[in-house]
Design an enzyme around this catalytic site. Structure first.
Site, PDB file in Angstrom:
ATOM      1  N   GLY A  79     -43.272  79.711 -30.309  1.00  0.00           N
ATOM      2  CA  GLY A  79     -42.545  78.462 -30.104  1.00  0.00           C
ATOM      3  C   GLY A  79     -42.044  78.350 -28.686  1.00  0.00           C
ATOM      4  O   GLY A  79     -41.771  79.361 -28.030  1.00  0.00           O
ATOM      5  N   SER A  82     -37.491  73.344 -24.191  1.00  0.00           N
ATOM      6  CA  SER A  82     -37.192  73.032 -22.800  1.00  0.00           C
ATOM      7  C   SER A  82     -36.344  74.101 -22.129  1.00  0.00           C
ATOM      8  O   SER A  82     -36.196  74.093 -20.924  1.00  0.00           O
ATOM      9  CB  SER A  82     -36.482  71.682 -22.714  1.00  0.00           C
ATOM     10  OG  SER A  82     -35.255  71.725 -23.413  1.00  0.00           O
ATOM     11  N   ASP A 230     -27.236  70.026 -35.486  1.00  0.00           N
ATOM     12  CA  ASP A 230     -28.640  69.703 -35.221  1.00  0.00           C
ATOM     13  C   ASP A 230     -29.515  70.093 -36.410  1.00  0.00           C
ATOM     14  O   ASP A 230     -30.591  70.676 -36.244  1.00  0.00           O
ATOM     15  CB  ASP A 230     -29.119  70.399 -33.951  1.00  0.00           C
ATOM     16  CG  ASP A 230     -30.419  69.792 -33.394  1.00  0.00           C
ATOM     17  OD1 ASP A 230     -30.721  68.629 -33.748  1.00  0.00           O
ATOM     18  OD2 ASP A 230     -31.116  70.474 -32.630  1.00  0.00           O
TER      19      ASP A 230
END
Length: 414
Positions: A79, A82, A230
């Site tokens: 994975g 940013s 999140d």
């Protein structure tokens, strides 16, 4: 698809980044370089800490003349975001598979995200089967590394990271000597919730199991004063070690640890006591007394009040409602940036799709049509629970403890 943030690092982690892409087969190596009990000169900052050497070398380039003890072999990249890269690794001593996340602390916003994840995971005194487990965290800079511990005021490296985050300016690390945080965590071989659900036929039994597991995880976090902020299918991983799928809530880069906060904190202030009415859990009451102001998260899962930048832990309940609704009815959208098909519920406005939270903010009297699909097998109990979880007014939503009780009731009755 955009993500909301208020001048900080919040929520912007989808695009590929990272200047140092490691090749498969590299080794995370540790060397004890000194006796940490010996007296050290006060002026020598780098030797004040309990350090060990760390380097990244290809297996076929290891110097046979150097006595080393490799700790983890990095197998492959699994994975990339940013501000970090995740690798599958093997612990050389036990042979156990691990996930190793490398976060480059090259800017204050990246340091803030890394420290948020570190503080959240290290604040948990107990383990929970549905929350990803952190084994250790290592701070690396200029060839030296140190195992991180929560609130270690003796570590100048750690204090510099905190100072970088608080001052919003670079305190340590330069291009020629980058600083990294390495998180060593349990490995989840089943991918994320998107991949798992969308690659299989609909299964009501699995849906009910996942609903209970997700609710249990959020209740555990809220009881430990952690607001995730999140929650989305990308951040819910699947472990299949036990033979049946076990969900693991992960990625705490946007989380907030609310323990010890007070009214004078610039980001939090007490909410009305009525926000937690009916709960007999002191920790649940406490976490719902704190208002948060950083509008962060991923838009398709953000509650109406998050879009306004004024919310409590009840925002996690809303995000969980969106995830469960999308999972049951397999509602998806195509992410504009990654082009991936993702689970997520939305409102259609002409040819556009609008996140549910944004649509409710614009029209608080809007009635959500749950279930969305005519052939849905959703029970009345689940339908009513989802409507309550997605209430436009957070005070009308159940808190995490109430949700856990109700979820057990509606999934057992289904």
């Amino acid at each position: 698809m955009k993500e909301q943030h208020d001048g900080g690092p919040r929520g912007c982690r989808r695009s590929a980044a990272g200047n140092m892409k490691l090749e498969a087969g590299q080794v995370l190596r540790s060397l004890t370089v000194e006796d940490n009990n010996r007296t050290k000169p006060e002026h020598d900052e780098e030797e004040d800490d309990d350090c060990f050497s760390i380097s990244f070398l290809r297996n076929d380039r290891l110097d046979p003349g150097v006595a080393v003890s490799p700790r983890y072999s990095l197998l492959r990249e699994v994975g990339r975001g940013s501000y970090g890269v995740v690798y599958e690794a093997i612990a050389r001593k036990t042979g156990a598979r691990m996930a190793v996340k490398r976060l480059q602390c090259d800017a204050p916003e990246n340091v803030e995200l890394a420290l948020a994840e570190f503080w959240a995971l290290t604040s948990l005194e107990n383990r929970h089967q549905n929350v990803v487990q952190l084994e250790e965290c290592v701070l690396q800079r200029n060839g030296l590394a140190q195992k991180m511990s929560h609130g270690n005021k003796r570590s100048k490296q750690y204090l510099r990271l905190v100072e970088t985050s608080l001052k919003g300016e670079r305190i340590l690390g330069y291009p020629e000597e980058p600083c990294y945080l390495w998180f060593i965590m349990e490995f989840c071989e089943g991918g994320d919730l998107n991949q798992y659900i969308l690659s299989r036929r609909p299964d009501p039994h699995t849906n009910r199991s996942f609903m209970r597991q997700l609710t249990s995880a959020v209740a555990f976090l809220h009881k430990n004063n952690i607001v995730h902020r999140d929650l989305k299918p990308d951040n819910i991983l699947i472990s299949q070690k036990s033979g049946s799928p076990v969900l693991k809530v992960a990625d705490f880069g946007l989380s907030k640890v609310c323990a010890g906060l007070n009214c004078r904190n610039s980001e939090e202030r007490p909410a009305a006591a009525a926000d937690s009415k009916g709960s007999n859990q002191n920790n649940i009451v406490n976490i719902n007394k704190f208002w948060l102001s950083s509008a962060c998260g991923s838009d398709f899962y953000m509650a109406p009040e998050v879009w306004e930048g004024h919310y409590t832990a009840k925002a996690d309940i809303f995000a969980l409602g969106i995830i469960i609704w999308a999972m049951i009815e397999r509602i998806t959208f195509i992410d504009a940036e990654s082009k991936r098909e993702l689970l997520g519920t939305y409102i259609r406005q002409g040819t556009e799709i609008v996140p549910v939270g944004e649509a409710l903010l614009e029209n608080p009297k809007m009635v959500l049509h749950i279930p969305q699909k005519a052939r849905s097998s959703m029970s009345e109990g689940v339908k009513k629970l989802l409507q309550d979880m997605l209430a436009v007014n957070p005070q009308d939503r159940p808190d995490a403890f109430q949700l856990e009780v109700r979820m057990d009731q509606v999934t057992c009755a289904a």
